[in-house]
Scaffold this motif. Structure first.
Motif, short mmCIF file in Angstrom:
data_model
loop_
_atom_site.label_atom_id
_atom_site.label_comp_id
_atom_site.label_asym_id
_atom_site.label_seq_id
_atom_site.Cartn_x
_atom_site.Cartn_y
_atom_site.Cartn_z
N LEU A 151 0.67 -1.24 0.09
CA LEU A 151 -0.06 -0.12 -0.05
C LEU A 151 0.74 1.27 0.08
O LEU A 151 1.96 1.35 0.34
CB LEU A 151 -0.81 0.20 1.17
CG LEU A 151 -1.93 -1.34 1.54
CD1 LEU A 151 -2.42 -1.12 2.92
CD2 LEU A 151 -3.04 -1.01 0.45
N ILE A 170 -1.12 5.45 3.30
CA ILE A 170 -2.62 4.72 3.80
C ILE A 170 -2.09 3.54 4.65
O ILE A 170 -2.84 3.14 5.78
CB ILE A 170 -3.06 3.96 2.32
CG1 ILE A 170 -3.40 5.04 1.53
CG2 ILE A 170 -4.11 3.07 2.61
CD1 ILE A 170 -4.48 5.99 1.87
N LEU A 228 -8.91 7.04 3.66
CA LEU A 228 -8.90 5.89 3.29
C LEU A 228 -9.93 5.99 2.01
O LEU A 228 -9.86 5.08 1.36
CB LEU A 228 -9.53 4.67 4.27
CG LEU A 228 -8.40 4.42 5.14
CD1 LEU A 228 -9.00 3.51 6.38
CD2 LEU A 228 -7.06 3.72 4.34
N PHE A 241 -12.38 -0.16 -0.67
CA PHE A 241 -11.47 0.95 -0.72
C PHE A 241 -10.99 1.44 -1.95
O PHE A 241 -10.52 0.50 -2.60
CB PHE A 241 -10.27 0.68 0.32
CG PHE A 241 -10.65 0.40 1.54
CD1 PHE A 241 -10.90 1.24 2.71
CD2 PHE A 241 -10.75 -1.07 2.14
CE1 PHE A 241 -11.22 0.93 3.92
CE2 PHE A 241 -10.84 -1.33 3.31
CZ PHE A 241 -11.23 -0.58 4.41
N LEU A 264 -7.42 0.19 -3.62
CA LEU A 264 -6.36 -0.48 -2.82
C LEU A 264 -6.88 -2.03 -2.82
O LEU A 264 -8.14 -2.32 -2.78
CB LEU A 264 -6.83 0.15 -1.48
CG LEU A 264 -6.69 1.73 -1.20
CD1 LEU A 264 -6.74 2.01 0.32
CD2 LEU A 264 -5.05 1.98 -1.54
N VAL A 298 -5.18 -4.29 3.06
CA VAL A 298 -6.07 -3.48 3.92
C VAL A 298 -6.50 -3.90 5.05
O VAL A 298 -6.46 -3.86 6.31
CB VAL A 298 -7.08 -2.83 3.14
CG1 VAL A 298 -8.16 -2.09 4.10
CG2 VAL A 298 -6.85 -1.93 2.21
N ASP A 354 4.50 10.23 -2.99
CA ASP A 354 3.09 9.99 -2.72
C ASP A 354 2.26 11.05 -3.00
O ASP A 354 2.74 12.16 -2.28
CB ASP A 354 2.74 9.27 -1.25
CG ASP A 354 3.49 7.88 -1.27
OD1 ASP A 354 3.76 7.26 -2.47
OD2 ASP A 354 3.66 7.28 -0.26
N GLN A 392 -8.98 13.28 0.65
CA GLN A 392 -7.87 12.77 1.64
C GLN A 392 -7.49 13.78 2.53
O GLN A 392 -7.12 13.74 3.67
CB GLN A 392 -6.61 11.97 1.03
CG GLN A 392 -7.38 10.52 0.15
CD GLN A 392 -6.39 9.83 -0.30
OE1 GLN A 392 -5.69 10.40 -1.18
NE2 GLN A 392 -5.97 8.60 -0.11
#
Length: 211
Positions: A17, A21, A64, A72, A75, A80, A187, A193
């Motif tokens: 991930l 996250i 998330l 998600f 993802l 997760v 990232d 977010q």
């Protein structure tokens, strides 16, 4: 043992991930800490404290990007879920730390955590061992030093405050991970977010004011 389980789950999530996250999932631990501290330590929280804690998890859901179907966005589900399992391990560990610091010193707790983790990690480390370069040795030593200082600081905090409050304050690591992940790893977070991060910060500030 619980700390080792949480750390192992975190490393698994970090491999699959984005940094921010994986860190967020790791810091779902406060939710479990509040529950376990009520069950095992008989700690009680004011309604206002619980409100701010709940608001912090609204921010977590925004970061998330959890949709109404429970998925998600973008993802993989297994990492997760492993990340959430690691948070549950963390909740157990934090409650144990809170109970232990009433009887033993901080360095004793850290020594047990480091010692047991080293013993359990050794077989796997030997199996996949690759000799690090000089730069990698430096990074490993720096990582270990930062982790140890962070662990000592966190355990000191548990000595003086309720387990649920301290673990919720640890959500600030999400913000640092977002910044360092953007600077060093490229990232990027979406607007939704970043709104979640802002909600987290506001709820934590209100929680701190509520002592």
């Amino acid at each position: 043992l619980a700390g080792f389980g949480g750390l192992s789950s975190l490393f698994y999530a970090l491999n699959a991930l984005p940094l921010t996250i994986a860190t967020l999932l790791n810091w779902c631990a406060p939710l479990f800490t509040v529950i376990f501290s009520m069950l095992f330590l008989k700690e009680r929280y004011s309604r206002r404290s619980l409100l701010w804690m709940g608001l912090s998890f609204v921010g977590l859901i925004l970061v998330l990007q959890l949709d109404l179907s429970g998925q998600f966005k973008g993802l993989p589900m297994l990492p997760v879920l492993v990340g959430i399992l690691g948070a549950a391990f963390g909740g157990v560990a934090y409650v144990a730390v809170r109970a232990a610091t009433a009887r033993v010193g901080v360095n004793v707790v850290v020594s047990y955590f480091v010692g047991i983790s080293a013993i359990l990690s050794l077989p796997g480390a030997i199996a996949v061992w690759q000799t690090p370069s000089a730069l990698q040795w430096g990074l490993l030593v720096a990582m270990g030093a930062c982790a140890t200082l962070g662990q000592i600081s966190m355990i000191q905090a548990y000595r003086y405050a309720q387990a649920g409050v301290v673990s919720t304050m640890n959500l600030l690591s999400i913000v640092f991970s977002a910044v360092w992940g953007g600077v060093f790893l490229g990232d990027r977070l979406s607007l939704e977010q970043w709104v979640g991060v802002a909600v987290l910060l506001v709820s934590l500030a209100l929680l701190a004011r509520n002592k």
